[in-house]
Scaffold this motif. Structure first.
Motif, PDB file in Angstrom:
ATOM      1  N   LEU A  38     -31.236 -73.317 -12.504  1.00  0.00           N
ATOM      2  CA  LEU A  38     -31.754 -74.584 -12.020  1.00  0.00           C
ATOM      3  C   LEU A  38     -33.084 -74.399 -11.287  1.00  0.00           C
ATOM      4  N   VAL A  39     -34.044 -75.273 -11.618  1.00  0.00           N
ATOM      5  CA  VAL A  39     -35.388 -75.241 -11.033  1.00  0.00           C
ATOM      6  C   VAL A  39     -35.647 -76.553 -10.309  1.00  0.00           C
ATOM      7  N   ALA A  40     -36.196 -76.476  -9.096  1.00  0.00           N
ATOM      8  CA  ALA A  40     -36.709 -77.663  -8.406  1.00  0.00           C
ATOM      9  C   ALA A  40     -38.224 -77.574  -8.396  1.00  0.00           C
ATOM     10  N   ASP A  41     -38.883 -78.609  -8.907  1.00  0.00           N
ATOM     11  CA  ASP A  41     -40.346 -78.700  -8.831  1.00  0.00           C
ATOM     12  C   ASP A  41     -40.654 -79.755  -7.782  1.00  0.00           C
ATOM     13  N   VAL A  42     -40.984 -79.296  -6.571  1.00  0.00           N
ATOM     14  CA  VAL A  42     -41.142 -80.197  -5.429  1.00  0.00           C
ATOM     15  C   VAL A  42     -42.607 -80.578  -5.280  1.00  0.00           C
ATOM     16  N   LYS A  59     -35.451 -71.581 -20.503  1.00  0.00           N
ATOM     17  CA  LYS A  59     -34.615 -70.560 -21.113  1.00  0.00           C
ATOM     18  C   LYS A  59     -33.145 -70.973 -21.017  1.00  0.00           C
ATOM     19  N   GLY A  60     -32.464 -70.982 -22.130  1.00  0.00           N
ATOM     20  CA  GLY A  60     -31.028 -71.209 -22.139  1.00  0.00           C
ATOM     21  C   GLY A  60     -30.630 -72.485 -21.430  1.00  0.00           C
ATOM     22  N   ASP A  61     -29.885 -72.318 -20.319  1.00  0.00           N
ATOM     23  CA  ASP A  61     -29.366 -73.474 -19.595  1.00  0.00           C
ATOM     24  C   ASP A  61     -30.319 -73.948 -18.510  1.00  0.00           C
ATOM     25  N   CYS A  62     -31.604 -73.585 -18.601  1.00  0.00           N
ATOM     26  CA  CYS A  62     -32.594 -73.989 -17.599  1.00  0.00           C
ATOM     27  C   CYS A  62     -32.708 -75.506 -17.546  1.00  0.00           C
ATOM     28  N   SER A  63     -32.653 -76.050 -16.339  1.00  0.00           N
ATOM     29  CA  SER A  63     -32.898 -77.471 -16.146  1.00  0.00           C
ATOM     30  C   SER A  63     -33.769 -77.644 -14.905  1.00  0.00           C
ATOM     31  N   ILE A  64     -34.504 -78.752 -14.852  1.00  0.00           N
ATOM     32  CA  ILE A  64     -35.499 -78.968 -13.808  1.00  0.00           C
ATOM     33  C   ILE A  64     -35.258 -80.300 -13.121  1.00  0.00           C
ATOM     34  N   ILE A  65     -35.214 -80.254 -11.786  1.00  0.00           N
ATOM     35  CA  ILE A  65     -35.233 -81.465 -10.978  1.00  0.00           C
ATOM     36  C   ILE A  65     -36.629 -81.554 -10.383  1.00  0.00           C
ATOM     37  N   ALA A  66     -37.381 -82.567 -10.753  1.00  0.00           N
ATOM     38  CA  ALA A  66     -38.769 -82.692 -10.325  1.00  0.00           C
ATOM     39  C   ALA A  66     -38.905 -83.903  -9.409  1.00  0.00           C
ATOM     40  N   GLY A  67     -39.373 -83.671  -8.199  1.00  0.00           N
ATOM     41  CA  GLY A  67     -39.463 -84.754  -7.230  1.00  0.00           C
ATOM     42  C   GLY A  67     -40.847 -84.922  -6.651  1.00  0.00           C
ATOM     43  N   ASP A  68     -41.178 -86.153  -6.313  1.00  0.00           N
ATOM     44  CA  ASP A  68     -42.434 -86.457  -5.635  1.00  0.00           C
ATOM     45  C   ASP A  68     -42.212 -87.682  -4.759  1.00  0.00           C
ATOM     46  N   PHE A  96     -35.756 -83.506   0.340  1.00  0.00           N
ATOM     47  CA  PHE A  96     -35.402 -83.240  -1.058  1.00  0.00           C
ATOM     48  C   PHE A  96     -34.048 -82.530  -1.120  1.00  0.00           C
ATOM     49  N   GLU A  97     -33.129 -83.071  -1.914  1.00  0.00           N
ATOM     50  CA  GLU A  97     -31.809 -82.463  -2.089  1.00  0.00           C
ATOM     51  C   GLU A  97     -31.534 -82.312  -3.582  1.00  0.00           C
ATOM     52  N   ALA A  98     -31.358 -81.077  -4.018  1.00  0.00           N
ATOM     53  CA  ALA A  98     -31.101 -80.838  -5.432  1.00  0.00           C
ATOM     54  C   ALA A  98     -29.684 -81.222  -5.828  1.00  0.00           C
ATOM     55  N   GLY A  99     -28.737 -81.168  -4.884  1.00  0.00           N
ATOM     56  CA  GLY A  99     -27.352 -81.483  -5.192  1.00  0.00           C
ATOM     57  C   GLY A  99     -26.593 -80.328  -5.808  1.00  0.00           C
ATOM     58  N   ALA A 100     -27.248 -79.183  -5.952  1.00  0.00           N
ATOM     59  CA  ALA A 100     -26.615 -77.976  -6.496  1.00  0.00           C
ATOM     60  C   ALA A 100     -27.435 -76.783  -6.031  1.00  0.00           C
ATOM     61  N   LEU A 101     -26.848 -75.614  -6.109  1.00  0.00           N
ATOM     62  CA  LEU A 101     -27.548 -74.413  -5.674  1.00  0.00           C
ATOM     63  C   LEU A 101     -28.674 -74.099  -6.659  1.00  0.00           C
ATOM     64  N   LEU A 102     -29.874 -73.902  -6.117  1.00  0.00           N
ATOM     65  CA  LEU A 102     -31.052 -73.666  -6.936  1.00  0.00           C
ATOM     66  C   LEU A 102     -31.244 -72.176  -7.213  1.00  0.00           C
ATOM     67  N   ASN A 103     -31.783 -71.896  -8.388  1.00  0.00           N
ATOM     68  CA  ASN A 103     -32.189 -70.526  -8.719  1.00  0.00           C
ATOM     69  C   ASN A 103     -33.691 -70.330  -8.525  1.00  0.00           C
ATOM     70  N   GLN A 127     -31.254 -74.342   0.144  1.00  0.00           N
ATOM     71  CA  GLN A 127     -30.688 -74.785  -1.129  1.00  0.00           C
ATOM     72  C   GLN A 127     -30.861 -73.738  -2.234  1.00  0.00           C
ATOM     73  N   LEU A 128     -31.422 -72.585  -1.876  1.00  0.00           N
ATOM     74  CA  LEU A 128     -31.743 -71.558  -2.864  1.00  0.00           C
ATOM     75  C   LEU A 128     -30.711 -70.438  -2.819  1.00  0.00           C
ATOM     76  N   ALA A 129     -30.275 -70.016  -3.986  1.00  0.00           N
ATOM     77  CA  ALA A 129     -29.319 -68.914  -4.071  1.00  0.00           C
ATOM     78  C   ALA A 129     -29.949 -67.617  -3.567  1.00  0.00           C
ATOM     79  N   LYS A 130     -29.121 -66.719  -3.051  1.00  0.00           N
ATOM     80  CA  LYS A 130     -29.606 -65.399  -2.664  1.00  0.00           C
ATOM     81  C   LYS A 130     -30.203 -64.713  -3.889  1.00  0.00           C
ATOM     82  N   GLY A 131     -31.389 -64.155  -3.726  1.00  0.00           N
ATOM     83  CA  GLY A 131     -32.083 -63.564  -4.860  1.00  0.00           C
ATOM     84  C   GLY A 131     -32.896 -64.566  -5.653  1.00  0.00           C
ATOM     85  N   GLY A 132     -32.766 -65.858  -5.293  1.00  0.00           N
ATOM     86  CA  GLY A 132     -33.546 -66.894  -5.954  1.00  0.00           C
ATOM     87  C   GLY A 132     -35.012 -66.815  -5.589  1.00  0.00           C
ATOM     88  N   ARG A 133     -35.836 -67.504  -6.342  1.00  0.00           N
ATOM     89  CA  ARG A 133     -37.279 -67.402  -6.168  1.00  0.00           C
ATOM     90  C   ARG A 133     -37.913 -68.711  -5.709  1.00  0.00           C
TER      91      ARG A 133
END
Length: 235
Positions: A38-42, A59-68, A96-103, A127-133
């Motif tokens: 999961l990607v957040a584009d803030v 890639k694969g199951d990649c999905s993006i939550i984009a907010g402004d 901003f709340e993604a509603g799920a743990l972000l990668n 909201q970011l998983a450990k090791g997330g970027r």
């Protein structure tokens, strides 16, 4: 000035095209460093960067939550850059709340607009998983004197420290250099330059430290804007 629509740039608008090139270069850099998931584009603006990530780097199951924060920009994004992997939402950076743990978190040219950048970084880090970027960018030459929408001036050191203090380490970075001729900007010949700060001499009189920053920047780098784009990993 702060809202670029690629398809609306005028053919002779040099600074607009150069700025778009810098933004796209940042998004390509971000895309190459995304982790699966999961990607957040803030502060996604009108959404062209989110679309680039989804179409070229998804890639694969990649999905993006984009907010402004700007509702008109989100409506435009939903119409112009709709994609099955992207959900565009209106959201303030601080709430901003993604509603799920972000990668991954991508937030480019955002932090300089915020009165409390430390609060934003910590809020998103939670909201970011450990090791997330967390992939972010900001000007590292003075900008507040020219751009009334910027609330912070950063150096490379002070920008990085925001993330180090929030529990991140740096894994990759690069610096963009945008040289400019000050005369066309001062003459406001291009559409985007019309939003530059009015009466900059009065600003310098009220903020003499900003004049010193500008003079030091000119001596060191000439007439150039520099931007740091970095990938941080949550420890």
């Amino acid at each position: 000035m702060e809202r670029i629509k690629p398809e609306s740039l005028l053919a002779d608008e040099v600074t607009g095209r150069e700025t778009l090139h810098l933004h796209l270069e940042r998004y390509h850099f971000a895309g190459k460093h995304l982790l699966p998931g999961l990607v957040a584009d803030v502060a996604c603006g009108v959404g062209y960067g989110s679309y680039l990530l989804a179409t070229e780097y998804g890639k694969g199951d990649c999905s993006i939550i984009a907010g402004d924060i700007d509702d008109a920009s989100i409506r435009y994004a939903q119409e112009a850059y709709s994609h099955p992997s992207i959900r565009f939402v209106q959201a303030d950076a601080y709430s901003f709340e993604a509603g799920a743990l972000l990668n991954n978190i991508v937030s480019l040219e955002t932090i300089e607009h915020l009165a409390e950048p430390e609060q934003f970084v910590r809020h998103m880090a939670g909201q970011l998983a450990k090791g997330g970027r967390f992939i972010a960018s900001a000007p590292i030459t003075p900008s507040m004197d020219a751009n009334p929408y910027h609330l912070q001036d950063f150096t490379g050191k002070s920008f990085r420290q925001l993330f180090f203090d929030a529990g991140f380490r740096e894994v990759a970075s690069f610096v963009q250099v945008q040289r400019f001729n000050p005369l066309p900007l001062l003459n406001r010949k291009e559409k985007r330059s019309k939003d530059l700060r009015r009466n900059v001499l009065r600003y310098y009189a009220d903020h003499p430290n900003k004049l010193l920053l500008r003079l030091r920047s000119i001596v060191k780098d000439g007439f150039a804007n520099k931007y740091l784009v970095a990938v941080f990993e949550k420890l």
